[in-house]
Scaffold this active site. Sequence first.
Site, PDB file in Angstrom:
ATOM      1  N   HIS A  74       0.856  -1.191   0.000  1.00  0.00           N
ATOM      2  CA  HIS A  74       0.000   0.000   0.000  1.00  0.00           C
ATOM      3  C   HIS A  74       0.886   1.234   0.000  1.00  0.00           C
ATOM      4  O   HIS A  74       2.096   1.135   0.259  1.00  0.00           O
ATOM      5  CB  HIS A  74      -0.872   0.016   1.272  1.00  0.00           C
ATOM      6  CG  HIS A  74      -0.046   0.136   2.511  1.00  0.00           C
ATOM      7  ND1 HIS A  74       0.489  -0.971   3.154  1.00  0.00           N
ATOM      8  CD2 HIS A  74       0.409   1.217   3.196  1.00  0.00           C
ATOM      9  CE1 HIS A  74       1.213  -0.574   4.179  1.00  0.00           C
ATOM     10  NE2 HIS A  74       1.193   0.746   4.233  1.00  0.00           N
ATOM     11  N   HIS A 133       5.447   6.370  -1.342  1.00  0.00           N
ATOM     12  CA  HIS A 133       6.270   5.162  -1.435  1.00  0.00           C
ATOM     13  C   HIS A 133       5.469   3.951  -1.004  1.00  0.00           C
ATOM     14  O   HIS A 133       4.606   4.045  -0.123  1.00  0.00           O
ATOM     15  CB  HIS A 133       7.538   5.287  -0.588  1.00  0.00           C
ATOM     16  CG  HIS A 133       7.289   5.207   0.889  1.00  0.00           C
ATOM     17  ND1 HIS A 133       6.800   6.269   1.625  1.00  0.00           N
ATOM     18  CD2 HIS A 133       7.442   4.190   1.768  1.00  0.00           C
ATOM     19  CE1 HIS A 133       6.674   5.905   2.880  1.00  0.00           C
ATOM     20  NE2 HIS A 133       7.051   4.641   3.006  1.00  0.00           N
TER      21      HIS A 133
HETATM   22  P1  2AM Z   1       6.455   2.385   5.810  1.00  0.00           P
HETATM   23  O1  2AM Z   1       5.837   1.505   4.789  1.00  0.00           O
HETATM   24  O2  2AM Z   1       7.346   3.404   5.230  1.00  0.00           O
HETATM   25  O3  2AM Z   1       7.069   1.626   6.941  1.00  0.00           O
HETATM   26  C1  2AM Z   1       1.585   0.973   8.506  1.00  0.00           C
HETATM   27  O4  2AM Z   1       2.472   0.861   9.556  1.00  0.00           O
HETATM   28  C2  2AM Z   1       2.076   1.958   7.494  1.00  0.00           C
HETATM   29  O5  2AM Z   1       2.184   3.255   8.067  1.00  0.00           O
HETATM   30  C3  2AM Z   1       3.424   1.631   6.887  1.00  0.00           C
HETATM   31  O6  2AM Z   1       3.299   1.739   5.492  1.00  0.00           O
HETATM   32  C4  2AM Z   1       4.362   2.681   7.409  1.00  0.00           C
HETATM   33  O7  2AM Z   1       5.232   3.197   6.462  1.00  0.00           O
HETATM   34  C5  2AM Z   1       3.442   3.815   7.768  1.00  0.00           C
HETATM   35  N1  2AM Z   1       3.920   4.608   8.881  1.00  0.00           N
HETATM   36  C6  2AM Z   1       4.192   5.931   8.851  1.00  0.00           C
HETATM   37  N2  2AM Z   1       4.573   6.375  10.040  1.00  0.00           N
HETATM   38  C7  2AM Z   1       4.573   5.301  10.868  1.00  0.00           C
HETATM   39  C8  2AM Z   1       4.890   5.108  12.248  1.00  0.00           C
HETATM   40  N3  2AM Z   1       5.266   6.130  13.024  1.00  0.00           N
HETATM   41  N4  2AM Z   1       4.795   3.867  12.749  1.00  0.00           N
HETATM   42  C9  2AM Z   1       4.420   2.828  11.974  1.00  0.00           C
HETATM   43  N5  2AM Z   1       4.082   2.951  10.678  1.00  0.00           N
HETATM   44  C10 2AM Z   1       4.159   4.165  10.133  1.00  0.00           C
END
Ligand code: 2AM
Length: 182
Positions: A51, A133
């Site tokens: 996602h 991303h």
């Molecule tokens: P990432 O893919 O770059 O790790 C669920 O956790 C989604 O939320 C993930 O896609 C994650 O990004 C994003 N995300 C953004 N901030 C976050 C945080 N503080 N903790 C966990 N997930 C975060």
Amino acid sequence: MCSTQVESAPKTERLFFALWPSDAVRQALRRHCKALLRHSGGRPVAPENWHITLAFLGTVEATQRACAEQVAAGIHLPPFALRLDHVGHWARPQVLWIGASDTPDTLRSLADRLAQGSRDCGLALDKRPFVNHLTLKRKVDRPPAKLDIKPVDWAVTDFVLVRSRTLPEGVQYTVVNRWPLT
Ligand code: 2AM
């Protein structure tokens, strides 16, 4: 007589807004990223979990969820085309990702409005600016030698609210609400 009141903690969920690929987009990503995924080490994110996060809300109470859902329902933006054509590696979080080198204005506007609206609901969101991303792998300590891929075109027609649960078998994402872009 004395009665004891037991206050139960408010029911909370871990939530985030996201773009959620269709099965066809997931399949195209699997095909186009096959070599990249094979040769980059690290720990793959399950394709059904792929996602693009629009706004990560963190731990949310029911009233805050309702408020964030109202924000989402009040957003009226058109569908847009997203070309996933860029592979990136972030050294510190050790993440290998794919994204669009061109962030459409509508996407930026969608992410910004969800973040600001959620803050107005009392949620403390990350202050970092939105970077589109889709995380393909975690624990990738160095960028793979070859970062080019055949682009994947995605016609984005809606956005979703996702619940994240950590289970013994891994993270589980469930789409709990969806709003069309019209
Ligand atoms: P990432 O893919 O770059 O790790 C669920 O956790 C989604 O939320 C993930 O896609 C994650 O990004 C994003 N995300 C953004 N901030 C976050 C945080 N503080 N903790 C966990 N997930 C975060």
